[in-house]
Design a protein around this motif. Structure first.
Motif: not given
Lengths: 316, 82
Positions: A128, A131, A212-219, A221
């Motif tokens: 990450y 990200r 995890g996937d947030i708005d289409g991007m791995q970020k 959490t």
């Protein structure tokens, strides 16, 4: 065949130790070339605020302090090349440096490459990176306006940067593995002025960074740690993690050279800031036994200049 | 040759200053987007780079192809500008 210029002094790095040395050598008419692969000023240029450098009663922005040192060195004729030194080797009286601009030759070299922020080394940290995992608050803090953050570390940088991040973040969980190592002044400031936004968790390790996937991007959490007192896992919901867990020397380029390093990569030095290779000196954070302060790096840089002058007087 | 250069920056980012200084020294002009003062454009920086960091330099060539360089990375930035 073209003659290759042999510089009097090449300084690897352009942080406080390097620039301090350059101010002294250029004033002594010792032709000085610096190689910097990142930002002149070094790590202080990414530090929000410097309060413990003499001469600035109200403190000074790290970026400004670094830039002022650069300007002062350049005023006396120091030349800063933006490029990287990949290796060096001494042959006879000449030190050959392998750089991104090709081979550069020098009679003396100062290694003043300083250090960078160390990684924690936990799962998720690399995955990450950028990200949600960051090492530079002044660069990336603005992406966390009204977001939750975790800051990992308990030293001066961690406390200083956590306080800087309060200008963006809605809340910060600060994970300190044991107890604060930061100066009492900084800890007091954090406790008195930032208690509403920063919650300090002492005795908590950082074990894993999840995303995890947030708005289409791995970020990022969540950060998972362990409360050392109870042995229980603890979780912190977050949008990002800023890591300040210490420093590692920028000496990777010396690993396959004759310059002797200690087990973590710091350059071993003798009296007069010499390395084991005649004509190659070391100063600042990358030196074994350095005290990792801007003021001491500047002092070592000035001392190195005087020792290098002595050395060159026998070789010019 | 670059048709257009955009740099995403923040006010306090040292590497951003270096990218700007290097581009100017090489005679390139650029548009700067400071995501501190224009926070609504952060999403744009994120979309183009896939990273929540600055500096991000976007080089648009004559044929409209783009090269995105993250950080002050001369080994990528110099070739991107041809």
């Amino acid at each position: 065949m073209t003659d290759v210029k042999v510089h009097d002094l090449v300084i690897v790095g352009a942080g406080p130790a390097a620039l301090s040395c350059a101010i002294y050598t250029t004033r002594e008419d010792i032709e000085t070339l610096l190689y910097e692969k990142a930002v002149p000023g070094g790590l202080i240029s990414t530090t929000d605020w410097v309060d413990n450098y003499p001469g600035f009663p109200d403190g000074i922005e790290g970026l400004t302090l670094g830039d002022n040192m650069r300007k002062q060195a350049e005023r006396f004729g120091a030349v800063i090349e933006l490029g990287e030194v990949m290796g060096l080797k001494k042959e006879g009286d000449i030190i050959r440096l392998d750089t991104t601009d090709g081979e550069v030759q020098a009679r003396a070299v100062l290694i003043a490459t300083g250090s960078g922020y160390k990684k924690i080394g936990v799962p998720g940290e690399d995955t990450y990176y950028a990200r949600g995992v960051h090492y530079c608050a002044t660069c990336d803090g603005a992406f966390y306006r009204d977001k939750r953050l975790v800051v990992v570390g308990g030293g001066n940088s961690a406390v200083q940067e956590a306080m800087f991040l309060t200008r963006f973040a809605s809340h910060i969980d600060m994970l300190v593995r044991s107890d604060f190592r930061a100066s009492d002044v900084l800890v007091k400031e954090l406790e008195e002025k930032h208690r509403d936004k920063i919650t300090v968790h002492k005795g908590v390790t950082t074990d894993e960074i999840l995303g995890g996937d947030i708005d289409g991007m791995q970020k990022v959490t969540k950060v998972v740690g362990t409360d050392k007192a109870t042995g229980k896992k603890v979780e912190f919901e977050t949008d990002g993690v800023f890591v300040f867990v210490g420093l590692q020397p920028n000496t990777e380029f010396l690993k396959n050279t004759d310059v002797k390093l200690d087990e973590i990569g710091l350059v071993m030095s003798g009296e007069k800031l010499t390395t084991n290779v005649p004509g190659i000196y070391v100063a600042g954070d990358c030196r074994h036994d350095a005290t990792l302060q801007i003021a001491t790096a500047v002092g070592e840089g000035a001392s190195a200049a005087l020792y290098i002058r002595e050395f060159l007087e026998g070789h010019l | 040759m670059a048709k257009n250069i955009t740099i995403y920056t923040t006010t306090t980012c040292a590497s951003c200053g270096m990218v700007k200084k290097w581009l100017s020294a090489k005679g390139h002009t650029y548009e700067e987007v400071n995501v501190d003062t224009e926070p609504h454009r952060q999403a744009e920086a994120l979309a183009v780079s896939g990273a929540m960091t600055v500096p991000v330099t976007v080089v648009t060539r004559e044929d409209d192809s783009q090269e995105v360089v993250i950080g002050f990375n001369l080994s990528k930035l110099a070739p991107a500008l041809g």
